[in-house]
Design a protein around this motif. Structure first.
Motif, PDB file in Angstrom:
ATOM      1  N   ALA A 169      -1.265  -6.181  -0.259  1.00  0.00           N
ATOM      2  CA  ALA A 169      -1.856  -6.147   1.060  1.00  0.00           C
ATOM      3  C   ALA A 169      -2.464  -4.501   1.211  1.00  0.00           C
ATOM      4  CB  ALA A 169      -0.827  -6.116   2.343  1.00  0.00           C
ATOM      5  N   VAL A 170      -1.568  -3.715   0.815  1.00  0.00           N
ATOM      6  CA  VAL A 170      -2.044  -2.195   0.582  1.00  0.00           C
ATOM      7  C   VAL A 170      -3.387  -2.306  -0.273  1.00  0.00           C
ATOM      8  CG1 VAL A 170      -1.409  -0.015   0.000  1.00  0.00           C
ATOM      9  CG2 VAL A 170       0.001  -1.382   1.134  1.00  0.00           C
ATOM     10  N   LYS A 171      -3.351  -2.824  -1.578  1.00  0.00           N
ATOM     11  CA  LYS A 171      -4.288  -2.787  -2.334  1.00  0.00           C
ATOM     12  C   LYS A 171      -5.716  -3.416  -1.717  1.00  0.00           C
ATOM     13  CE  LYS A 171      -1.795  -3.168  -6.620  1.00  0.00           C
ATOM     14  NZ  LYS A 171      -1.238  -4.406  -7.625  1.00  0.00           N
ATOM     15  N   GLN A 172      -5.456  -4.332  -0.678  1.00  0.00           N
ATOM     16  CA  GLN A 172      -6.676  -4.920  -0.221  1.00  0.00           C
ATOM     17  C   GLN A 172      -7.220  -4.216   1.462  1.00  0.00           C
ATOM     18  OE1 GLN A 172      -5.496  -9.119  -1.822  1.00  0.00           O
ATOM     19  NE2 GLN A 172      -6.942  -9.212  -0.269  1.00  0.00           N
ATOM     20  N   GLY A 173      -6.504  -3.161   1.544  1.00  0.00           N
ATOM     21  CA  GLY A 173      -6.992  -2.402   2.795  1.00  0.00           C
ATOM     22  C   GLY A 173      -5.969  -2.472   3.795  1.00  0.00           C
ATOM     23  N   ALA A 174      -4.789  -2.851   3.817  1.00  0.00           N
ATOM     24  CA  ALA A 174      -3.911  -2.717   5.013  1.00  0.00           C
ATOM     25  C   ALA A 174      -3.698  -1.288   5.399  1.00  0.00           C
ATOM     26  CB  ALA A 174      -2.487  -3.609   4.607  1.00  0.00           C
ATOM     27  N   ASN A 175      -3.759  -1.171   6.750  1.00  0.00           N
ATOM     28  CA  ASN A 175      -3.374   0.082   7.306  1.00  0.00           C
ATOM     29  C   ASN A 175      -1.763   0.010   7.724  1.00  0.00           C
ATOM     30  OD1 ASN A 175      -6.262  -0.896   8.497  1.00  0.00           O
ATOM     31  ND2 ASN A 175      -6.189   1.139   8.019  1.00  0.00           N
ATOM     32  N   ASN A 176      -1.422  -1.169   7.790  1.00  0.00           N
ATOM     33  CA  ASN A 176      -0.133  -1.418   8.649  1.00  0.00           C
ATOM     34  C   ASN A 176       0.462  -2.462   7.991  1.00  0.00           C
ATOM     35  OD1 ASN A 176       1.395  -0.563  11.740  1.00  0.00           O
ATOM     36  ND2 ASN A 176       1.433  -2.761  11.310  1.00  0.00           N
TER      37      ASN A 176
ATOM     38  N   ASP B 286      -3.425   6.907   4.940  1.00  0.00           N
ATOM     39  CA  ASP B 286      -1.997   6.741   5.426  1.00  0.00           C
ATOM     40  C   ASP B 286      -1.802   5.285   5.979  1.00  0.00           C
ATOM     41  OD1 ASP B 286      -1.461   9.502   5.687  1.00  0.00           O
ATOM     42  OD2 ASP B 286      -2.718   9.791   7.429  1.00  0.00           O
ATOM     43  N   VAL B 287      -0.717   4.532   5.198  1.00  0.00           N
ATOM     44  CA  VAL B 287      -0.352   3.281   5.462  1.00  0.00           C
ATOM     45  C   VAL B 287       0.931   3.371   6.339  1.00  0.00           C
ATOM     46  CG1 VAL B 287       0.249   1.218   4.528  1.00  0.00           C
ATOM     47  CG2 VAL B 287      -1.428   2.438   3.486  1.00  0.00           C
ATOM     48  N   ARG B 288       0.837   2.842   7.541  1.00  0.00           N
ATOM     49  CA  ARG B 288       1.844   2.839   8.487  1.00  0.00           C
ATOM     50  C   ARG B 288       2.919   1.512   8.043  1.00  0.00           C
ATOM     51  NH1 ARG B 288      -0.298   1.354  12.379  1.00  0.00           N
ATOM     52  NH2 ARG B 288      -1.267   3.438  12.979  1.00  0.00           N
ATOM     53  N   LEU B 289       4.338   2.090   7.754  1.00  0.00           N
ATOM     54  CA  LEU B 289       5.354   1.190   7.309  1.00  0.00           C
ATOM     55  C   LEU B 289       6.024   0.927   8.749  1.00  0.00           C
ATOM     56  CD1 LEU B 289       7.333  -0.479   5.581  1.00  0.00           C
ATOM     57  CD2 LEU B 289       8.544   1.815   5.055  1.00  0.00           C
ATOM     58  N   VAL B 290       5.925  -0.260   9.165  1.00  0.00           N
ATOM     59  CA  VAL B 290       6.866  -1.013  10.216  1.00  0.00           C
ATOM     60  C   VAL B 290       7.995  -1.421   9.652  1.00  0.00           C
ATOM     61  CG1 VAL B 290       6.941  -2.307  12.360  1.00  0.00           C
ATOM     62  CG2 VAL B 290       4.752  -1.158  11.380  1.00  0.00           C
ATOM     63  N   ALA B 291       9.334  -0.933   9.865  1.00  0.00           N
ATOM     64  CA  ALA B 291      10.544  -1.354   9.642  1.00  0.00           C
ATOM     65  C   ALA B 291      10.937  -2.548  10.258  1.00  0.00           C
ATOM     66  CB  ALA B 291      11.644  -0.241   9.556  1.00  0.00           C
TER      67      ALA B 291
END
Length: 253
Positions: free
Chosen positions: A233-240, A35-40
């Motif tokens: 960022a997601v590819k490199q491991g971002a959770n948020n 799960d990757v949290r999207l902060v709008a």
């Protein structure tokens, strides 16, 4: 733009970002967080945009940069919204923001011990008045690019700040690390070195905490990536990830 048309644009933009996040996870060389949290990020956007996006999509995580704007929006919008304070934070405003917003989900811009302690005092005051209020999640913001224009602590200071939060701030929860990549790295086609550095700092902090007997129940999150670089960022491991313009369009001045 009429309300119905604006709602359609916001919803379509939001769902488009969700699809891009999922696609980026699939392209990653290593398994990425499920799960990757999207902060709008809704700074300088009208409260009506947040209300519409919340009603149309059920999304609850919104980010603000300025304390006064956050205080105003939090007082007028549904309490179900999970607010993130992501902008540079002055020490003298920490206590108030932690005390006055029960649904402040996280402060992502803690870059020194004084701010952590002030947030802790403010949250303690809130919990004293509202017993079921929750501890405040915080991220240590790290300046991974070395740019003077960027907020964040020196990478070497992250461990001391993390230790202070765990040992001395009983009303805070250390939730992760945050960074803002440099423009050059964000626009590049190769691996983002600023994000890579934060991944390394996360490992160093977790290892040092473990050595000190301060092991966390779960690993630290990584908050990195904005409208121009969230996929990398997601590819490199971002959770948020913190995405504003790609959802809301150009901000009001």
């Amino acid at each position: 733009m009429q309300a119905a048309a604006r709602a359609k644009v916001l919803s379509e933009n939001f769902r488009g970002i969700i699809k891009r996040i999922e696609a980026a996870k699939e392209k990653a060389e290593k398994p990425q967080p499920q799960d990757v949290r999207l902060v709008a990020v809704s700074k300088r956007m009208p409260a009506s945009d947040i209300q519409v996006l919340y009603e149309e999509t059920g999304h609850t995580h919104f980010g603000e940069n300025y304390v006064q704007e956050l205080l105003h929006k939090a007082s007028t919008l549904p309490e179900e919204i999970d607010w993130h304070l992501i902008g540079a934070l002055q020490t003298n405003k920490c206590r108030a923001v932690a005390r006055l917003i029960p649904n402040l989900w996280a402060v992502e811009s803690v870059d020194d011990i004084k701010k952590a302690k002030a947030l802790n005092i403010g949250r303690k005051e809130l919990i004293s008045s509202i017993p079921d209020a929750k501890k405040l999640r915080v991220y240590v913001q790290v300046n991974t690019s070395g740019e003077a224009s960027k907020s964040g602590c020196d990478p070497k200071a992250a461990i001391d700040i993390a230790k202070c939060i765990i040992k001395e701030c009983e009303n805070l929860t250390l939730h992760g690390l945050m960074t803002i990549g440099s423009f050059t790295e964000s626009m590049g086609e190769d691996e983002n070195r600023d994000f890579k550095k934060l991944v390394g700092i996360k490992e160093e902090v977790e290892n040092e905490l473990k050595k000190s007997g301060l092991q966390l129940s779960t690993g630290l999150e990584l908050s990195m990536g904005m409208s121009g670089d969230f996929e990398e960022a997601v590819k490199q491991g971002a959770n948020n990830v913190r995405v504003g313009t790609a959802i809301f369009g150009e901000r009001l001045r």
